[in-house]
Design an enzyme around this catalytic site. Structure first.
Site, short mmCIF file in Angstrom:
data_model
loop_
_atom_site.label_atom_id
_atom_site.label_comp_id
_atom_site.label_asym_id
_atom_site.label_seq_id
_atom_site.Cartn_x
_atom_site.Cartn_y
_atom_site.Cartn_z
N HIS A 226 0.82 -1.20 0.00
CA HIS A 226 0.00 0.00 0.00
C HIS A 226 0.86 1.26 0.00
O HIS A 226 0.64 2.18 -0.78
CB HIS A 226 -0.93 0.01 1.22
CG HIS A 226 -1.86 1.18 1.27
ND1 HIS A 226 -1.47 2.42 1.70
CD2 HIS A 226 -3.17 1.29 0.93
CE1 HIS A 226 -2.50 3.26 1.63
NE2 HIS A 226 -3.55 2.59 1.16
N ASP A 227 1.84 1.30 0.88
CA ASP A 227 2.70 2.47 1.00
C ASP A 227 4.04 2.28 0.29
O ASP A 227 4.90 3.16 0.37
CB ASP A 227 2.99 2.77 2.47
CG ASP A 227 1.77 3.30 3.22
OD1 ASP A 227 0.69 3.40 2.61
OD2 ASP A 227 1.90 3.59 4.42
#
Length: 480
Positions: A226-227
């Protein structure tokens, strides 16, 4: 253009969801079998499970979700290519909407209830999940959430020491990737909430050979891509999943491991995601092959239902377009899929955002509908109806959608009910004052976490329709 009948007629496109951070992978623990201070949460003893319930095609089902990646990006990764040789690639598997949270809700509750954002929500007690179906057959289950601070944590997020850099704080855990805890039928029931466990518990349960039969596993915000990037997530899979494929306490000879993504990164394409069925339960002759049957996140529900002869939720899991059972399981159970496969024009648009009315859509608000009791479960059982549900309150009987945002109203299901298990026992904490909330909810380092500001404010001059709807939410919504 592909049909949009299932999910609406207006396409709402968005830009990519995030910008990946350039970070280098570092193992959060010595091995998947070892607890770690980086996981924050203490080990809470091994889980207690009922006796094993045999399935028709498998005895253990493990879902591992990673984040926001287009099919082609995952397919270009050597790690995913190597894993594909060990299982079945589902190359026509689709998420059901954008952004993240509604997909997680859909996978465990059969619907995303109109949600079009990642805000704090809670879903009322008599809206059912896969847990109700599993427990009706005495099938053990758990959800393991990396970097969740303690079992049953209901906060919006959790921020801790940045273990990658040892400089400053980092938010590794978010509620939006923990679908079951959003449902009060799980979060408000102590025995259920405490089966939402952290990765230190996972290590302990693994060593004790106590991994349940149904599992949902969510890595943290860097390990799930996600990051970060697909390469970072691939490094995590090499560290965590690859060795576990050789561990009989995890991967028994009757285990299916579904490795999938929540959604595509690019919102302007249909929502096809790279998905693998791994594990020793995959028939040997199918390993290294591709299945082009049209599947969605609802297929994970329908496949479990077919395998264990379960009932259904009467939502997406009984939608004949969206609920194809994994073909090798359908073969073992006698279920007939709908025949949609490949690049068929019958595949609906599944990248729509914000166009579906529902109780979690502040712009197109409708109350919760009862499940479709006429739905057919791939498992042959009845549609589960929770106590207190008015089955006449069907989707067709709902009043027209109302735009609460235009009336400066908040979503009534965005108020944090204050359920807290920080001591291992359920406590209901009073809501934070409205003035102290940002409206999007945030967890604290202590794990106390708060959701959106107080209950929806009612305007004496609201429209008749809105008054009717919010009245249902406040009380008449005993249909729920």
């Amino acid at each position: 253009m592909r049909s949009a009948l299932i999910l609406g007629s207006t396409v709402a496109f968005a830009t990519t969801a995030f910008a990946a951070i350039a970070q280098s992978f570092a193992p959060p623990a010595a091995s998947p079998e070892q607890s770690s201070a980086n996981y924050t949460g203490q080990t809470n003893g091994t889980i207690s499970n009922p006796p094993l319930v045999k399935g028709k095609a498998f005895d253990r089902f493990i879902q591992i979700w990673i984040e926001n990646t287009d099919f082609e990006t995952a397919a270009s990764s050597p790690v995913f290519q190597n894993l594909s040789k060990q299982g079945v690639l589902f190359d026509q598997f689709y998420a059901v909407t954008h952004p993240s949270e509604p997909n997680y809700l859909a996978a465990v509750g059969g619907d995303f209830f109109g949600a079009a954002d990642d805000n704090f929500y809670h879903i009322p007690q008599n809206i059912s999940t896969v847990v109700d179906l599993l427990e009706a057959k005495n099938i053990s289950w758990a959800s393991y959430q990396e970097n969740m601070p303690y079992d049953g944590f209901t906060g919006f997020n959790f921020t801790q020491n940045n273990y990658l850099t040892n400089q400053g704080q980092y938010t590794y855990y978010v509620r939006k990737h923990n679908g079951l805890i959003v449902f009060d039928s799980v979060a408000n029931v102590t025995d259920r909430a405490l089966r939402i466990r952290n990765f230190n518990d996972f290590a302990n349960d693994l060593k004790a050979n106590d991994i349940p039969q149904w599992n949902f596993i969510t890595p943290n915000l860097v390990n799930d891509a996600h990051d970060t990037t697909i390469d970072f997530a691939a490094d995590w899979l090499n560290f965590w999943l690859v060795p576990l494929l050789e561990d009989p306490n995890f991967n028994t000879n009757r285990t299916i491991i579904l490795l999938t993504f929540d959604e595509t990164e690019t919102y302007t394409i249909n929502n096809r995601i790279f998905t693998l069925a791994l594990g020793n339960g995959v028939p040997k002759e199918l390993r290294g092959t591709t299945d082009s049957t049209f599947y969605t996140h609802y297929s994970a529900l329908s496949t479990v239902e077919a395998n264990w002869g379960l009932g259904a939720l009467g939502r997406g899991d009984t939608n004949a377009t969206l609920n194809n059972v994994f073909q090798f399981v359908a073969n073992a159970t006698g279920w007939k899929n709908n025949g949609i496969s490949g690049n068929s024009s019958a595949i609906p648009l599944l990248n729509l955002t914000g166009t579906i009315p529902g109780p979690l859509n502040v712009n197109l608000y409708q109350p919760f509908a009862a499940p479709n009791t006429s739905g057919i479960s791939p498992g042959g059982g009845p549609v589960f109806v929770a106590p207190g549900v008015n089955t006449s309150f069907t989707a067709a009987a709902l009043p027209p959608p109302v735009n609460l945002a235009a009336q400066n109203k908040t979503n009534p299901w965005g108020t944090d009910p204050g359920i807290d298990y920080s001591t291992g026992t359920k406590v209901i904490k009073p809501p934070a004052p409205a003035s102290s909330s940002s409206g999007s909810g945030s967890g604290s380092g202590s794990g106390s976490g708060s959701g959106t500001n107080g209950a929806a404010t009612l305007d004496a001059h609201m429209s008749v329709a809105a008054c009717f709807l919010l009245g249902i939410v406040a009380g008449v919504l005993a249909v729920l």
